[in-house]
Design an enzyme around this catalytic site. Structure first.
Site, PDB file in Angstrom:
ATOM      1  N   CYS A   1       0.852  -1.387   0.103  1.00  0.00           N
ATOM      2  CA  CYS A   1       0.158   0.005  -0.127  1.00  0.00           C
ATOM      3  C   CYS A   1       0.979   1.404   0.012  1.00  0.00           C
ATOM      4  O   CYS A   1       1.419   1.560  -0.989  1.00  0.00           O
ATOM      5  CB  CYS A   1      -0.908  -0.105   1.175  1.00  0.00           C
ATOM      6  SG  CYS A   1      -2.369   0.962   1.129  1.00  0.00           S
TER       7      CYS A   1
ATOM      8  N   GLU B   1      -1.653  -9.216   3.418  1.00  0.00           N
ATOM      9  CA  GLU B   1      -1.542  -9.838   4.594  1.00  0.00           C
ATOM     10  C   GLU B   1      -2.986 -10.162   5.285  1.00  0.00           C
ATOM     11  O   GLU B   1      -2.988 -11.296   6.051  1.00  0.00           O
ATOM     12  CB  GLU B   1      -0.644  -8.932   5.545  1.00  0.00           C
ATOM     13  CG  GLU B   1      -1.465  -8.107   5.830  1.00  0.00           C
ATOM     14  CD  GLU B   1      -1.315  -6.451   5.108  1.00  0.00           C
ATOM     15  OE1 GLU B   1      -1.510  -5.519   5.408  1.00  0.00           O
ATOM     16  OE2 GLU B   1      -0.780  -6.819   4.015  1.00  0.00           O
TER      17      GLU B   1
ATOM     18  N   HIS C   1      -3.573  -5.303   0.203  1.00  0.00           N
ATOM     19  CA  HIS C   1      -3.036  -5.588   1.697  1.00  0.00           C
ATOM     20  C   HIS C   1      -3.062  -7.218   1.603  1.00  0.00           C
ATOM     21  O   HIS C   1      -4.251  -7.915   2.038  1.00  0.00           O
ATOM     22  CB  HIS C   1      -3.932  -5.281   2.865  1.00  0.00           C
ATOM     23  CG  HIS C   1      -3.545  -3.673   3.127  1.00  0.00           C
ATOM     24  ND1 HIS C   1      -2.556  -3.290   3.818  1.00  0.00           N
ATOM     25  CD2 HIS C   1      -4.365  -2.747   2.446  1.00  0.00           C
ATOM     26  CE1 HIS C   1      -2.490  -2.011   3.954  1.00  0.00           C
ATOM     27  NE2 HIS C   1      -3.655  -1.470   3.017  1.00  0.00           N
TER      28      HIS C   1
END
Length: 545
Positions: A383, A519, A517
């Site tokens: 990001c 994750e 993102h």
């Protein structure tokens, strides 16, 4: 009809209700049941989207674009069930909905009250979209006795009556403190907490007792006697070496068996298949090496601000059977001194710059990108980390010295700028620069198309992907040709070709920046491919040193 498990906490906060809920859901899944977990948050914010990471930790984003509590990340990582907007509710959202209805006149002139209007709204939320489930686990945030949680406790009391006997179970998580001077574990706080919960009309069926020392059988029997539960339903919860050992630990103490018995369901003699959890714990306990990843961030003073990132790096280690040592580095510490950059980052086998908002720490992150690029150390920008990689490439490779982001103020070279409109699944989305902050970013899952000969296409093994976003600034495609001439390739784009999703440097050992993102979608039993590849690159780097 779905059965309900209500989870409350007592004595103190931060006892691990969310982790317990996720572990229990994983155990029920291993027994073949279909589960979903929901979080009730008593605070008055509509969602955590506008809250400081230091106040609340990370904001977990779902596929359908909800900004939610970080516990939903635990739920997804342990069960693999994608969370939805309907899985997290706050007092603020409930009151907002009720007030909007009152203003429209939906209540036909009735006096709007906590009972029944607020409690009915909570019950409706708990029961929505549950037709295909065997168990719904509902975690109540905060601690019993908090004023703001009272409507939720009352809603539980009512819902247990509505559901009927045998269709709900209450689990209460408490603390059994150890008094070093006396050399004893004390059960009185648990007794008081259960008594307070019972006074509100909710009697626990199972007690989960957090403690630093093993809970003797005599103390379990004492808790059972005074709290009116079977001794076997008093479940000790000691600290575990890893959160991924917790499901095995709870199963060993009989949590899943006692919950099923409380429902009147025979748990049987056979244990559920927990082999994937045993394998995860084995990989964590017996690694074949170690790598150090430097995370250059803005909120490193509170690791919960990067909870999913922390776990995704661990998952990358699981995939490569190595221990990942995370070196948390405050980006502000070396904004103006290159020697500080080298001192902080030279011990690292890889460098990661995560998401953030605002100008503070930006120059330190840009310096980190430059260090990784010039020293050929694996770099992963997420990001904001991707945006700073583009600014660094523009300044130090393409020669655009004034390259910056409009997030930091007016600039002659807006390599990164505010996105005011984009296409979503529901159509054209538009935003104003001076509009509300909450819920107005590009949120949720969006598709991206990968260049066929790119590094990321080989990592994903697919030409198209879907990843979750949370941002309101984008890399300006007007600089694409200039950046690509400097070696920074735009290897992933939105399907319409308007929004950059991924950049990479093919001539670098491992250099990838992503606008989304990743994750948020990583799991211990299914590590995200980007994190698995990133840690593999860190392993190669460690062998070069």
């Amino acid at each position: 009809m779905a059965r309900y498990i209500f989870i409350t906490g007592g004595v103190v906060s931060s006892l691990g209700k969310g982790l317990m809920a996720a572990s229990l859901a994983a155990l029920l899944q291993a027994r073949g049941y279909r589960v979903r977990i929901r979080k009730f948050d008593p605070y008055l914010n509509v969602d955590p989207g506008t809250m400081s990471p230091y106040q609340h930790g990370e904001v977990y984003v779902t596929d359908d674009g909800a900004e939610t509590d970080l516990d939903l990340g635990h739920y997804e990582r342990f069960t693999g069930v994608s969370a939805r907007q309907s899985d997290n509710i706050t007092s603020g959202r409930i009151y907002q909905t009720i007030i909007q209805r009152e203003r429209r006149g939906d209540y036909l002139g009735a006096t709007v009250q906590v009972i029944p209007h607020v409690t009915d709204a909570i019950k409706s939320f708990a029961q929505a979209e549950t037709d295909d489930l065997d168990f719904v686990l509902c975690e109540i945030g905060g601690t019993v006795g908090d004023i703001e949680s009272l409507p939720f406790i009352e809603a539980i009391r009512q819902l247990r009556n509505d559901l009927g006997r045998g269709n709900s179970v209450s689990i209460h998580v408490t603390l059994v403190p150890y008094i070093a001077a006396a050399g004893e574990l004390k059960t009185k706080p648990t007794q008081h907490s259960v008594r307070e919960l019972a006074a509100l009309g909710v009697t626990p069926d199972v007690l989960v007792c957090r403690c630093e020392h093993p809970l003797p059988s005599s103390e379990r029997a004492k808790i059972a006697l005074f709290c009116n539960v079977p001794t076997a339903a008093v479940i000790p919860a000691l600290d575990a070496p890893s959160i991924y050992a917790v499901p095995l630990q709870y199963h060993g103490e009989g949590l899943d068996r006692e919950v099923l018995r409380a429902f009147g369901i025979d748990p049987g003699l056979e244990s559920p298949d927990l082999s994937r959890w045993s394998d995860i714990v084995d990989r964590l306990t017996n690694p074949e090496g170690e790598v150090t990843v430097g995370v250059v961030g803005k909120y490193v003073g509170l690791q919960d601000a990067y909870k999913s990132l922390n776990e995704a790096l661990i998952h990358g280690g699981i995939a490569n059977r190595v221990r990942v040592k995370i070196r948390w580095i405050d980006a502000e510490l070396f904004e103006n001194d290159d020697s500080d950059v080298a001192a902080a980052l030279e011990p690292c086998d890889a460098i990661l710059v995560p998401g953030a908002f605002g100008e503070r720490g930006a120059e330190g992150k840009i310096a980190s990108v430059r260090f990784a690029r010039e020293r050929e150390i694996p770099y992963f920008g997420i990001c904001f980390g991707m945006q700073m990689a583009c600014v660094e490439g523009a300044r130090n490779v393409a020669g655009i010295e004034a390259a910056s982001s409009t997030e930091f103020g007016a600039t002659e070279e807006p390599v990164v700028g505010l996105i005011t409109e984009w296409m979503s699944a529901s159509g054209l989305e538009k935003r104003e620069a001076d509009g509300d902050l909450g819920g107005t970013m590009r949120l949720g899952a969006y598709p991206a198309t990968l260049a066929g000969n790119s590094v990321v296409a080989s990592i994903y093994g697919a030409p198209e992907i879907s990843e979750r976003h949370r941002h309101r600034y984008e890399v300006n495609t007007g600089y694409r040709d200039t950046l690509e001439q400097g070696g920074l390739v735009f290897s992933g784009m939105s399907p319409d070709g308007m929004l950059p999703e991924i950049v990479e440097r093919p001539d670098h050992p491992w250099f990838v920046g992503v606008q989304f993102h990743p994750e948020l979608k990583s799991k211990p039993f299914d590590p995200h491919p980007l994190f698995a590849s990133f840690i593999a690159a860190a392993v190669r780097q460690s062998r070069l040193v």
